[in-house]
Design an enzyme around this catalytic site. Structure first.
Site, PDB file in Angstrom:
ATOM      1  N   ARG A 127      34.659  42.412  50.178  1.00 15.60           N
ATOM      2  CA  ARG A 127      33.778  43.019  50.561  1.00 15.60           C
ATOM      3  C   ARG A 127      33.458  42.272  51.888  1.00 15.60           C
ATOM      4  O   ARG A 127      34.411  40.546  51.922  1.00 15.60           O
ATOM      5  CB  ARG A 127      32.700  43.450  50.582  1.00 15.60           C
ATOM      6  CG  ARG A 127      32.179  43.642  48.844  1.00 15.60           C
ATOM      7  CD  ARG A 127      31.767  45.237  48.992  1.00 15.60           C
ATOM      8  NE  ARG A 127      32.866  46.339  48.098  1.00 15.60           N
ATOM      9  CZ  ARG A 127      33.643  46.619  47.981  1.00 15.60           C
ATOM     10  NH1 ARG A 127      34.700  46.695  48.548  1.00 15.60           N
ATOM     11  NH2 ARG A 127      33.166  47.939  46.530  1.00 15.60           N
TER      12      ARG A 127
ATOM     13  N   HIS B 184      39.447  49.636  54.941  1.00 16.52           N
ATOM     14  CA  HIS B 184      39.657  50.110  53.020  1.00 16.52           C
ATOM     15  C   HIS B 184      40.218  50.482  52.545  1.00 16.52           C
ATOM     16  O   HIS B 184      39.861  51.852  51.928  1.00 16.52           O
ATOM     17  CB  HIS B 184      37.940  50.222  53.206  1.00 16.52           C
ATOM     18  CG  HIS B 184      37.432  49.554  51.412  1.00 16.52           C
ATOM     19  ND1 HIS B 184      35.171  49.765  52.157  1.00 16.52           N
ATOM     20  CD2 HIS B 184      37.884  49.585  50.749  1.00 16.52           C
ATOM     21  CE1 HIS B 184      35.456  49.446  50.536  1.00 16.52           C
ATOM     22  NE2 HIS B 184      37.122  49.428  49.988  1.00 16.52           N
TER      23      HIS B 184
HETATM   24  P1  NDP Z   1      35.865  41.966  37.962  1.00 21.08           P
HETATM   25  O1  NDP Z   1      34.571  41.875  38.398  1.00 21.08           O
HETATM   26  O2  NDP Z   1      36.905  42.646  36.880  1.00 21.08           O
HETATM   27  O3  NDP Z   1      36.272  40.603  38.233  1.00 21.08           O
HETATM   28  C1  NDP Z   1      35.681  40.231  39.151  1.00 21.08           C
HETATM   29  C2  NDP Z   1      36.115  38.643  38.956  1.00 21.08           C
HETATM   30  O4  NDP Z   1      35.061  37.481  40.154  1.00 21.08           O
HETATM   31  C3  NDP Z   1      35.810  37.546  38.019  1.00 21.08           C
HETATM   32  O5  NDP Z   1      37.371  36.560  37.766  1.00 21.08           O
HETATM   33  C4  NDP Z   1      34.798  36.413  38.015  1.00 21.08           C
HETATM   34  O6  NDP Z   1      34.548  35.829  37.238  1.00 21.08           O
HETATM   35  C5  NDP Z   1      35.090  36.139  39.053  1.00 21.08           C
HETATM   36  N1  NDP Z   1      33.700  36.139  40.095  1.00 21.08           N
HETATM   37  C6  NDP Z   1      32.683  36.480  40.209  1.00 21.08           C
HETATM   38  N2  NDP Z   1      31.139  35.288  40.580  1.00 21.08           N
HETATM   39  C7  NDP Z   1      32.066  34.076  40.851  1.00 21.08           C
HETATM   40  C8  NDP Z   1      31.460  33.413  41.620  1.00 21.08           C
HETATM   41  N3  NDP Z   1      30.218  32.761  41.599  1.00 21.08           N
HETATM   42  N4  NDP Z   1      32.312  32.862  41.773  1.00 21.08           N
HETATM   43  C9  NDP Z   1      33.829  32.360  40.635  1.00 21.08           C
HETATM   44  N5  NDP Z   1      33.954  33.412  40.436  1.00 21.08           N
HETATM   45  C10 NDP Z   1      33.297  34.842  40.149  1.00 21.08           C
HETATM   46  O7  NDP Z   1      36.027  42.317  39.476  1.00 21.08           O
HETATM   47  P2  NDP Z   1      37.570  43.585  39.996  1.00 21.08           P
HETATM   48  O8  NDP Z   1      39.115  42.829  39.668  1.00 21.08           O
HETATM   49  O9  NDP Z   1      38.033  44.595  39.378  1.00 21.08           O
HETATM   50  O10 NDP Z   1      37.310  43.923  41.470  1.00 21.08           O
HETATM   51  C11 NDP Z   1      36.579  42.546  42.404  1.00 21.08           C
HETATM   52  C12 NDP Z   1      36.197  43.032  43.802  1.00 21.08           C
HETATM   53  O11 NDP Z   1      37.361  43.645  44.393  1.00 21.08           O
HETATM   54  C13 NDP Z   1      35.171  44.416  43.669  1.00 21.08           C
HETATM   55  O12 NDP Z   1      34.410  43.525  43.523  1.00 21.08           O
HETATM   56  C14 NDP Z   1      35.725  45.346  45.369  1.00 21.08           C
HETATM   57  O13 NDP Z   1      34.237  44.438  45.597  1.00 21.08           O
HETATM   58  C15 NDP Z   1      36.802  44.236  45.309  1.00 21.08           C
HETATM   59  N6  NDP Z   1      37.416  45.541  45.226  1.00 21.08           N
HETATM   60  C16 NDP Z   1      38.068  46.032  46.811  1.00 21.08           C
HETATM   61  C17 NDP Z   1      39.195  47.274  46.835  1.00 21.08           C
HETATM   62  C18 NDP Z   1      39.293  48.093  47.985  1.00 21.08           C
HETATM   63  O14 NDP Z   1      39.890  48.370  48.175  1.00 21.08           O
HETATM   64  N7  NDP Z   1      39.561  47.323  49.087  1.00 21.08           N
HETATM   65  C19 NDP Z   1      39.064  48.311  45.797  1.00 21.08           C
HETATM   66  C20 NDP Z   1      38.706  47.718  44.342  1.00 21.08           C
HETATM   67  C21 NDP Z   1      38.067  46.373  44.674  1.00 21.08           C
HETATM   68  P3  NDP Z   1      34.314  35.621  35.504  1.00 21.08           P
HETATM   69  O15 NDP Z   1      36.164  36.255  35.338  1.00 21.08           O
HETATM   70  O16 NDP Z   1      34.682  34.157  35.470  1.00 21.08           O
HETATM   71  O17 NDP Z   1      33.355  36.592  35.455  1.00 21.08           O
END
Ligand code: NDP
Length: 309
Positions: A224, A272
């Site tokens: 983001r 995006h």
């Molecule tokens: P998920 O919720 O499946 O995965 C999020 C990952 O981030 C997990 O591995 C989580 O760790 C890790 N995480 C969260 N908080 C922290 C932290 N404080 N420190 C370290 N690691 C952290 O999300 P998705 O993979 O589905 O999507 C990720 C993001 O991608 C979305 O939230 C969105 O913002 C972005 N996105 C962008 C798109 C685009 O077109 N540009 C399209 C789709 C998504 P853990 O596994 O340990 O919980």
């Protein structure tokens, strides 16, 4: 019949979603916020829901993001304390994989340099660097990040990953938690961000992060816009700490025409577009959760509200 209300100020998206629900979930009654039946809706499918729109739904039991992220729900300060689900489309992974592969390859093979050279009619070859010698770090190893890390490692890159909790991925050196963030970052040639936007991750692409990367490193932000501290990015690019950045997401979208990022040397802007869930998949997953809710069954892709993702 289950009633789902669609909430967004994007009228084109609303029409596309209505058509998708008609194709994929004819048993659902899908309405817009101004329909009288909206008062009976138990599920709201949202993309930047307008301010106050959720408060106006007395029967609401589930807030459903129509995207992978849920940060956009904050556009309505009346967001109620209800379960939140998101969309996890397998095709999302494919789109994101293609995008990140392109961005990493662009910098690894120096295409951005030779495209600039062409503008200057300059014929100059650069030493070829092996993928194994190019260190890529993926922040976030969830539904998208884990697939991207494995794809890059399959392409021969030296890949590290970082998440909140421990992970095991074949041929990916996994790190977790704040205490391992430094080890994850040190000496990376490319940093790919696939974190969700939460209070813990906001502004994480900042000076102290950039300083730990290899000199001449690159940043690829697909998370983001609020993950990036733009002043720090500009300074890192000016000082040569960073060679370039690919940015797909922005604090304000569409990116305003007068935003300094458009002309920042070394920055590639995309609108995006890294990956979008298909409208049909959104309709299927929201409808499935509406049925689960009605039948008292567990909801799919439920968000942990305390963690914010
Ligand atoms: P998920 O919720 O499946 O995965 C999020 C990952 O981030 C997990 O591995 C989580 O760790 C890790 N995480 C969260 N908080 C922290 C932290 N404080 N420190 C370290 N690691 C952290 O999300 P998705 O993979 O589905 O999507 C990720 C993001 O991608 C979305 O939230 C969105 O913002 C972005 N996105 C962008 C798109 C685009 O077109 N540009 C399209 C789709 C998504 P853990 O596994 O340990 O919980």
């Amino acid at each position: 019949m289950n009633t789902i209300v669609l909430l967004s100020s994007d009228t084109v998206l609303l029409a596309q979603l209505q058509a998708a629900f008609a194709r994929q979930a004819a048993d659902m009654h899908v309405v817009l916020a101004n329909a009288p039946e909206a008062a009976h809706a138990q599920v709201a499918a949202c993309w930047f829901p307008p301010s106050g729109s959720l408060k106006a739904l007395p029967q609401l039991k589930l807030v459903h993001s129509v995207a992978a992220g849920i940060d956009h729900l904050q556009s309505d300060p009346s967001l109620p304390d209800l379960p939140i689900c998101r969309v996890v489309d397998p095709a999302h992974r494919q789109g994101m994989t293609e995008y990140v592969r392109w961005a990493v390859l662009n910098f690894h093979r120096g295409f951005e340099r030779v495209l600039q050279q062409q503008r200057e009619r300059l014929w100059q070859r650069h030493p070829q660097r092996s993928a194994a010698d190019f260190k890529v770090g993926v922040m976030g190893l969830g539904s998208l990040g884990a697939a991207i890390a494995q794809d890059l490692s399959g392409a021969g890159y030296s890949v590290r990953g970082w998440a909140r909790s421990p992970k095991e991925l074949t041929y990916v050196a996994c790190h977790h938690g704040n205490e391992q963030f430094n080890d994850f970052l040190i000496g990376l040639d490319a940093l790919v961000n696939l974190l969700p936007l939460t209070p813990a991750t906001q502004g994480i692409l900042c000076r102290s992060t950039f300083q730990r990367l290899a000199k001449d490193a690159v940043v690829i932000n697909c998370g983001r816009g609020q993950h990036v501290q733009v002043d720090d990015l500009q300074q890192a690019l000016n000082s040569g700490q960073l060679r370039g950045a690919v940015l797909d997401v922005f604090e304000r979208e569409p990116l305003p025409v007068d935003d300094r990022l458009w002309n920042m040397p070394g920055v590639i802007i995309t609108p995006h577009m890294a990956s979008a869930a298909s409208h049909d998949c959104i309709a299927q997953q929201v409808a499935l959760n509406a049925r689960c809710l009605a039948n008292g069954e567990p909801l799919q892709n439920l968000v942990n509200i305390d963690l914010g993702y």
